[in-house]
Each structure stands twice: as structure tokens, then as C-alpha cells.
Design an enzyme around this catalytic site. Structure first.
Site, PDB file in Angstrom:
ATOM      1  N   CYS A  51      62.198  34.524  53.219  1.00 22.29           N
ATOM      2  CA  CYS A  51      63.340  35.290  52.562  1.00 22.29           C
ATOM      3  C   CYS A  51      64.611  34.883  52.792  1.00 22.29           C
ATOM      4  CB  CYS A  51      62.972  36.754  52.491  1.00 22.29           C
ATOM      5  SG  CYS A  51      61.520  37.016  51.733  1.00 22.29           S
TER       6      CYS A  51
HETATM    7  N1  COA Z   1      49.306  53.327  45.319  1.00 23.07           N
HETATM    8  C1  COA Z   1      49.139  54.581  45.999  1.00 23.07           C
HETATM    9  N2  COA Z   1      49.073  54.463  47.326  1.00 23.07           N
HETATM   10  C2  COA Z   1      49.287  53.386  48.191  1.00 23.07           C
HETATM   11  C3  COA Z   1      49.591  52.364  47.709  1.00 23.07           C
HETATM   12  C4  COA Z   1      49.671  52.220  46.071  1.00 23.07           C
HETATM   13  N3  COA Z   1      49.793  50.884  45.555  1.00 23.07           N
HETATM   14  N4  COA Z   1      49.922  51.375  48.501  1.00 23.07           N
HETATM   15  C5  COA Z   1      49.417  52.069  49.789  1.00 23.07           C
HETATM   16  N5  COA Z   1      49.127  53.150  49.491  1.00 23.07           N
HETATM   17  C6  COA Z   1      49.083  54.452  50.451  1.00 23.07           C
HETATM   18  C7  COA Z   1      48.411  53.608  51.877  1.00 23.07           C
HETATM   19  O1  COA Z   1      47.182  53.523  51.583  1.00 23.07           O
HETATM   20  C8  COA Z   1      48.725  54.770  52.955  1.00 23.07           C
HETATM   21  O2  COA Z   1      47.877  55.890  52.833  1.00 23.07           O
HETATM   22  P1  COA Z   1      47.780  56.734  54.127  1.00 23.07           P
HETATM   23  O3  COA Z   1      49.084  57.216  54.579  1.00 23.07           O
HETATM   24  O4  COA Z   1      46.649  57.594  53.751  1.00 23.07           O
HETATM   25  O5  COA Z   1      47.194  55.444  55.049  1.00 23.07           O
HETATM   26  C9  COA Z   1      50.039  55.289  52.158  1.00 23.07           C
HETATM   27  O6  COA Z   1      50.307  54.855  50.772  1.00 23.07           O
HETATM   28  C10 COA Z   1      51.354  54.810  52.664  1.00 23.07           C
HETATM   29  O7  COA Z   1      51.278  53.285  52.732  1.00 23.07           O
HETATM   30  P2  COA Z   1      51.975  52.402  53.426  1.00 23.07           P
HETATM   31  O8  COA Z   1      51.727  50.796  53.509  1.00 23.07           O
HETATM   32  O9  COA Z   1      52.414  52.744  54.984  1.00 23.07           O
HETATM   33  O10 COA Z   1      53.511  52.668  52.615  1.00 23.07           O
HETATM   34  P3  COA Z   1      54.999  52.394  53.259  1.00 23.07           P
HETATM   35  O11 COA Z   1      55.707  53.564  52.882  1.00 23.07           O
HETATM   36  O12 COA Z   1      55.294  51.586  54.392  1.00 23.07           O
HETATM   37  O13 COA Z   1      55.569  51.345  51.992  1.00 23.07           O
HETATM   38  C11 COA Z   1      55.835  48.936  51.705  1.00 23.07           C
HETATM   39  C12 COA Z   1      54.797  50.009  51.718  1.00 23.07           C
HETATM   40  C13 COA Z   1      55.413  47.804  51.696  1.00 23.07           C
HETATM   41  C14 COA Z   1      56.688  49.416  50.281  1.00 23.07           C
HETATM   42  C15 COA Z   1      57.138  48.942  52.825  1.00 23.07           C
HETATM   43  O14 COA Z   1      56.453  49.224  53.950  1.00 23.07           O
HETATM   44  C16 COA Z   1      57.946  48.004  52.683  1.00 23.07           C
HETATM   45  O15 COA Z   1      58.385  47.486  51.789  1.00 23.07           O
HETATM   46  N6  COA Z   1      58.161  47.133  53.879  1.00 23.07           N
HETATM   47  C17 COA Z   1      59.141  46.190  54.074  1.00 23.07           C
HETATM   48  C18 COA Z   1      58.610  45.040  53.356  1.00 23.07           C
HETATM   49  C19 COA Z   1      59.349  43.866  53.688  1.00 23.07           C
HETATM   50  O16 COA Z   1      60.390  43.723  53.816  1.00 23.07           O
HETATM   51  N7  COA Z   1      58.947  42.808  53.125  1.00 23.07           N
HETATM   52  C20 COA Z   1      59.556  41.610  53.200  1.00 23.07           C
HETATM   53  C21 COA Z   1      58.721  40.542  52.360  1.00 23.07           C
HETATM   54  S1  COA Z   1      60.015  39.491  51.707  1.00 23.07           S
END
Ligand code: COA
Length: 371
Positions: free
Chosen positions: A156
Site C-alpha cells: 500500500c
Molecule cells: N459483518 C458483521 N460483523 C462482522 C463482519 C461483517 N462483515 N466482519 C467481522 N464482523 C464481526 C467479527 O466477527 C467480530 O465479532 P466478535 O467481536 O464477536 O469476534 C466483530 O465484528 C469485530 O470484528 P473485527 O474484525 O475485530 O472488526 P474491526 O473493528 O477490527 O474492523 C477492519 C475490521 C478490517 C475494518 C479493521 O480492523 C481495519 O480496517 N483494520 C486496518 C486494516 C488495514 O489497515 N489494512 C491495510 C490493508 S491495505
């Protein structure tokens, strides 16, 4: 005394917009079908039932409301769940070159330069479509550019690292004007059947003309660059040429884009905030002197957290941190350049920070000043 400028930028994105509701409807239909087909095994406990996704979760967790895709139909078709693309072919312009040329023409127009003034092409992308010949050389040939071209892969941060390379080549006297092109055709690498990944990426491309002593009306002087890398497996792709000969017979799902989103969040926010803070300090620039933070568009919460750490308060005007992520999703390395391209109507002397961060980990921050 010469200056080196971003003389102009251009963006391209596909016509097909996909809202959170559309992507969730497709994913949930896939889940319903999977759970129905596997009901017996799920009831016996030998297969885990898939869980449903939600548009509210996506917007709340990431700030994403929609994205643009090269093939909406194939990506949302529950019997396919991936875009329909073709293999690279010597008789056809590659998709990366095609979209690169679209973005390049806009950047060249904005920079007021023509092909014969360009000395080099640098392509930076997260996903190389082939090993060789370089996409940069293909684009160089199509645009009739002399000199040299090459590709770089820095996840990225590919866009800002490529701009940095252009700066270095110009500063060393190798070139006067360099076209940087960043095609990010992300959706073929996304597992649309994974709840925590299916909503993240869109497809896009951006281009930047970097030039010694630009006279373009849109020019920004590059004041300073700071790069940092630190190895991490938290964002990883294992797709590559070894796959066909690998003895461990991994399936696609194990090779595609993988991330530990929470780990990335925790590691990268403090790293980026301290890198930018130290960079501003060493350039005697106060955070309050920065009119725009054009940051990597991975997650709205990350952008807000990083900005508040730099400026020392979370009570700031949201317009200083443009968020194209809301409309375009995560665009890998071109997110920060989309933020810049769409929000750079500044006055002469105004300063901004263009910064990407992501897989590697890799970070590149560039301080710019409007001419
Ligand atoms: N719909 C509903 N629930 C979902 C879901 C979806 N699509 N995806 C995950 N969940 C649930 C999970 O199962 C989890 O449930 P639990 O608490 O019972 O285990 C909960 O929602 C939280 O999931 P989590 O993955 O911890 O969410 P988050 O707040 O960390 O957000 C991202 C996820 C990926 C959006 C976030 O972590 C992020 O953007 N991180 C940075 C990514 C990044 O920089 N990437 C670089 C690539 S270029």
C-alpha cells in the site's frame, strides 16, 4: 537552486459502483446457500455455519459506504464471487497498462506536459499482474516515451515510494520529468466469501507527474520525504509464481489477500503518527501549519486517530483529512493520492502531508507546499 514538484495528478476508477447493501446482499445469499447445502454437516458439528455480514458493521468499522469494481456482476454472482478477467496476452494491452494510460493522460494534462517531455515511467502497485515485461515499459511504449521505465512493489505504499524514486532520479540528474503510475486492480485478489474481507477493496488507478521546476498551475513543491519499513505478516499475499510448483497444494483461499486488521490498526497508527510528527519537527513545521493530511485510505478510524495524535486533539475540522474511502473503499496504494487529487485546491504557500502506509509494513510521508 532547483525545486522538484508534483506537477499534476490524474485518477481513474471503474464505472460500476457497488454499495455496502449490494455487497452484503450477495455475501449473505452466498452464506444462506452454503449453510443450506452443508446443513447436515453443520448440524453434526463437523462444518462451521457461516455468519452473515451487515452494511451497518462495514460502515461503522471502516467508514466505507461503497466502492467501484472492474466487474460487479462476476464479483456479486454467488456462484462465482470474483471478477471475470482474462489472462495476460501478448497481443493485448494489459488491464494495468490500460487504466494506467487513462490516469496518465489526465495527470499529463494537469501537469501541462506531453509524452516527448517525459524521461521515465515508474509503475508502483500492490499486485503485479505478471513478472515481466514490466508494466512501466508497456506503458512507456504505448505513450511513445523515451528513456527508461520500471515497476516496483511496495504494497500500500507503492504510490508514495514510486513518487520518492522519481524525486531521487530527478535530484540525481537522471531525469527531469517522470510519470509515476499506480494501477490498483485489487478485486481479483479479494476473497468475497470472507466476512471480514469482502467489503474492503475497490479498483482504481492514479498517476502523478513529478518534475524539476514545474510551471503548472496545480504544482506542489516537494519539501521533504521520509520512508520507513518494518517486517510484518499482518498483511500478506502468498500468491505468486511458486504456487504452480509448490508441494503443499494450498488452495486459493490460503494464498489470497490476508490481514489481521486489529493487529495492523494497533501497530501502524502509532508508527505513522510518530513518523509524521518527527518529520514535521525536523522541518520546523507546526502541525497547525498543515492544511491537509492526505492519508492512506484503509480505515476512517485509523485516519482520524493518526491525525489526532499528530495535532494533539481529536477536536479538529474533518475537512483537513479527506476521506475518499467512504465512496471508493480501500484503494491500496492510491488511496492517499485519491485524497490528494480530489482535495488539493490550496493557496500558494499552504502545506500538506501525503502519506501512505500498509503491507510490509511500509510507510512513506511526503511534505508538499502549493506553489
Ligand atoms: N459483518 C458483521 N460483523 C462482522 C463482519 C461483517 N462483515 N466482519 C467481522 N464482523 C464481526 C467479527 O466477527 C467480530 O465479532 P466478535 O467481536 O464477536 O469476534 C466483530 O465484528 C469485530 O470484528 P473485527 O474484525 O475485530 O472488526 P474491526 O473493528 O477490527 O474492523 C477492519 C475490521 C478490517 C475494518 C479493521 O480492523 C481495519 O480496517 N483494520 C486496518 C486494516 C488495514 O489497515 N489494512 C491495510 C490493508 S491495505
Amino acid at each position: 537552486m532547483h525545486n522538484i514538484h508534483i506537477a499534476g495528478t490524474g485518477i481513474w476508477f471503474p464505472e460500476q459502483k457497488v454499495t455496502n447493501e449490494e455487497i452484503v446482499n450477495s455475501y449473505n445469499a452466498y452464506v444462506e446457500n452454503f449453510n443450506k447445502i452443508n446443513k447436515e454437516s453443520i448440524d453434526k458439528g463437523s462444518v462451521l455455519a457461516m455468519e452473515y455480514s451487515s452494511a451497518e458493521f462495514i460502515e461503522k468499522a471502516s467508514g466505507i459506504k461503497s466502492r467501484y469494481m472492474i466487474d460487479k456482476e462476476g464479483s456479486l454472482d454467488i456462484n462465482r464471487m470474483m471478477p471475470r478477467v482474462e489472462n495476460e496476452h501478448p497481443d493485448r494491452l494489459s488491464i494495468h497498462a490500460k487504466v494506467g494510460i487513462e490516469a496518465a493522460k489526465k495527470a499529463m494534462e494537469q501537469a501541462e506536459v506531453s509524452s516527448d517531455q517525459i524521461d521515465a515511467v515508474i509503475v508502483g502497485t500492490s499486485h503485479a499482474p505478471r513478472n515481466y515485461p514490466a508494466i512501466g515499459i508497456e506503458i512507456q511504449n504505448e505513450l511513445g516515451i523515451n528513456g527508461y521505465a520500471y515497476d516496483i512493489l511496495v504494497g500500500c505504499s507503492s504510490t508514495t515510494f514510486a513518487i520518492n524514486n522519481a524525486f531521487s532520479d530527478i535530484a540525481s540528474g537522471l531525469a527531469d520529468t517522470i510519470l509515476v503510475i499506480n494501477p490498483e486492480i485489487n478485486t481479483p485478489h479479494v476473497n468475497f466469501t470472507h466476512r471480514d474481507k469482502h467489503f474492503i477493496f475497490g479498483d482504481a488507478c492514479a498517476a502523478t507527474v513529478v518534475q524539476r521546476d514545474s510551471t503548472s498551475k496545480k504544482a506542489f513543491k516537494i519539501l521533504d520525504r521520509k520512508l520507513h519499513t518494518q517486517f510484518s505478516n499482518n498483511i500478506r499475499s502468498n500468491y505468486g509464481y511458486l504456487n504452480r510448483a509448490a508441494m503443499d497444494n494450498k488452495i486459493d483461499e490460503e494464498l489470497l489477500f490476508h490481514q489481521n486488521g486489529k493487529g495492523v490498526f494497533k501497530d501502524v497508527c502509532p508508527l505513522v503518527a510518530s513518523l509524521i510528527s518527527n518529520q514535521l519537527k525536523s522541518n520546523n513545521i507546526e502541525p497547525s501549519d498543515i492544511s491537509k493530511f492526505w492519508l492512506h485510505q484503509a480505515n476512517g478510524k485509523m485516519i482520524r486517530l493518526i491525525t489526532s495524535k499528530i495535532i494533539g486533539t481529536d477536536d479538529f475540522d474533518p475537512s483537513i483529512t479527506p476521506m475518499p474511502i467512504s465512496e471508493f473503499g480501500n484503494l491500496a496504494s492510491v488511496g492517499s493520492l485519491f485524497a490528494f487529487n480530489l482535495n488539493n485546491d490550496l493557496s500558494s504557500g499552504d502545506k500538506g502531508v501525503l502519506c501512505s502506509f500498509g503491507a510490509g509494513y511500509s510507510i512513506c510521508s511526503i511534505i508538499l507546499e502549493k506553489t
